[in-house]
Design a protein around this motif. Structure first.
Motif, short mmCIF file in Angstrom:
data_model
loop_
_atom_site.label_atom_id
_atom_site.label_comp_id
_atom_site.label_asym_id
_atom_site.label_seq_id
_atom_site.Cartn_x
_atom_site.Cartn_y
_atom_site.Cartn_z
N LEU A 181 -2.29 3.65 5.02
CA LEU A 181 -0.83 3.53 5.01
C LEU A 181 -0.26 3.10 6.36
O LEU A 181 0.96 3.05 6.52
CB LEU A 181 -0.20 4.86 4.56
N GLY A 182 -1.14 2.81 7.34
CA GLY A 182 -0.67 2.31 8.62
C GLY A 182 -0.63 3.34 9.73
O GLY A 182 -0.05 3.10 10.78
N GLY A 183 -1.21 4.49 9.49
CA GLY A 183 -1.25 5.54 10.51
C GLY A 183 -0.56 6.80 10.02
O GLY A 183 0.14 6.79 9.01
N VAL A 184 -0.75 7.86 10.77
CA VAL A 184 -0.19 9.17 10.39
C VAL A 184 1.34 9.11 10.35
O VAL A 184 1.95 9.58 9.39
CB VAL A 184 -0.67 10.27 11.36
N LYS A 230 0.83 -1.22 0.00
CA LYS A 230 0.00 0.00 0.00
C LYS A 230 0.86 1.26 0.00
O LYS A 230 0.54 2.23 -0.69
CB LYS A 230 -0.95 0.00 1.19
N GLN A 231 1.94 1.24 0.79
CA GLN A 231 2.83 2.40 0.81
C GLN A 231 3.52 2.58 -0.55
O GLN A 231 3.62 3.70 -1.05
CB GLN A 231 3.88 2.25 1.91
N ALA A 232 3.95 1.48 -1.15
CA ALA A 232 4.59 1.55 -2.47
C ALA A 232 3.62 2.08 -3.52
O ALA A 232 4.00 2.86 -4.39
CB ALA A 232 5.11 0.17 -2.88
N GLU A 233 2.36 1.70 -3.41
CA GLU A 233 1.34 2.22 -4.34
C GLU A 233 1.18 3.72 -4.17
O GLU A 233 1.08 4.47 -5.15
CB GLU A 233 0.02 1.50 -4.10
N PHE A 234 1.15 4.18 -2.91
CA PHE A 234 1.03 5.62 -2.66
C PHE A 234 2.27 6.36 -3.16
O PHE A 234 2.16 7.42 -3.78
CB PHE A 234 0.80 5.90 -1.17
N TYR A 238 -7.03 9.03 -1.75
CA TYR A 238 -7.92 8.19 -0.94
C TYR A 238 -9.27 8.81 -0.60
O TYR A 238 -10.08 8.19 0.05
CB TYR A 238 -7.21 7.80 0.36
N GLY A 239 -9.48 10.07 -0.99
CA GLY A 239 -10.76 10.72 -0.69
C GLY A 239 -10.71 11.59 0.55
O GLY A 239 -11.47 12.54 0.67
N SER A 240 -9.84 11.26 1.49
CA SER A 240 -9.63 12.09 2.69
C SER A 240 -8.24 11.78 3.23
O SER A 240 -7.73 10.67 3.05
CB SER A 240 -10.69 11.85 3.76
N SER A 241 -7.68 12.75 3.91
CA SER A 241 -6.33 12.53 4.45
C SER A 241 -6.36 11.50 5.58
O SER A 241 -5.43 10.71 5.71
CB SER A 241 -5.71 13.85 4.92
N SER A 242 -7.43 11.48 6.37
CA SER A 242 -7.50 10.50 7.45
C SER A 242 -7.64 9.08 6.92
O SER A 242 -7.00 8.15 7.43
CB SER A 242 -8.63 10.84 8.43
#
Length: 122
Positions: free
Chosen positions: A101-104, A58-62, A91-95
């Protein structure tokens, strides 16, 4: 002969910067170290695999998404202040993006962490 070369390089850099194909980093690297300029597309193509290595899927995709924004719009997309808007765009929202991505903390670390590899020397 030296002045002709300098004049030609100025023309090349003006065109490249006007077309937003290369960034200030590459202009300065050329001036300081005579390193040939690299377009953002060339930089992303050459380093994509290296900069996403070690991140979750997921992080690599981002990171891939951020790289495409950087390639299209320039280095401002890598500014720390852009992270919330990039998460929202993807993603539609930052939260929701941070959660994906596993948290802020992890979202911020993945966003800033890959950038070093993008500009490191080979």
């Amino acid at each position: 002969m030296k002045w002709v070369f300098a004049r030609n390089m100025r023309v090349i850099f003006r065109k490249a910067i006007a077309a937003k194909a290369i960034g200030l980093f590459d202009v300065l690297a050329y001036i300081a170290y005579a390193k040939p300029p690299v377009t953002r597309s060339e930089r992303v193509s050459a380093r994509r695999g290296r900069v996403i290595r070690g991140y979750s899927e997921k992080q690599a995709e981002f990171i891939g998404f951020v790289l495409s924004q950087y390639e299209r719009d320039g280095v401002d997309e890598l500014d720390d202040q852009k992270l919330p808007s990039l998460l929202e765009l993807k993603y539609g929202s930052s939260s929701k993006g941070a959660q994906e991505l596993g948290g802020v903390k992890e979202a911020r670390q993945s966003f800033t962490g890959f950038q070093k590899g993008l500009y490191d020397s080979d």
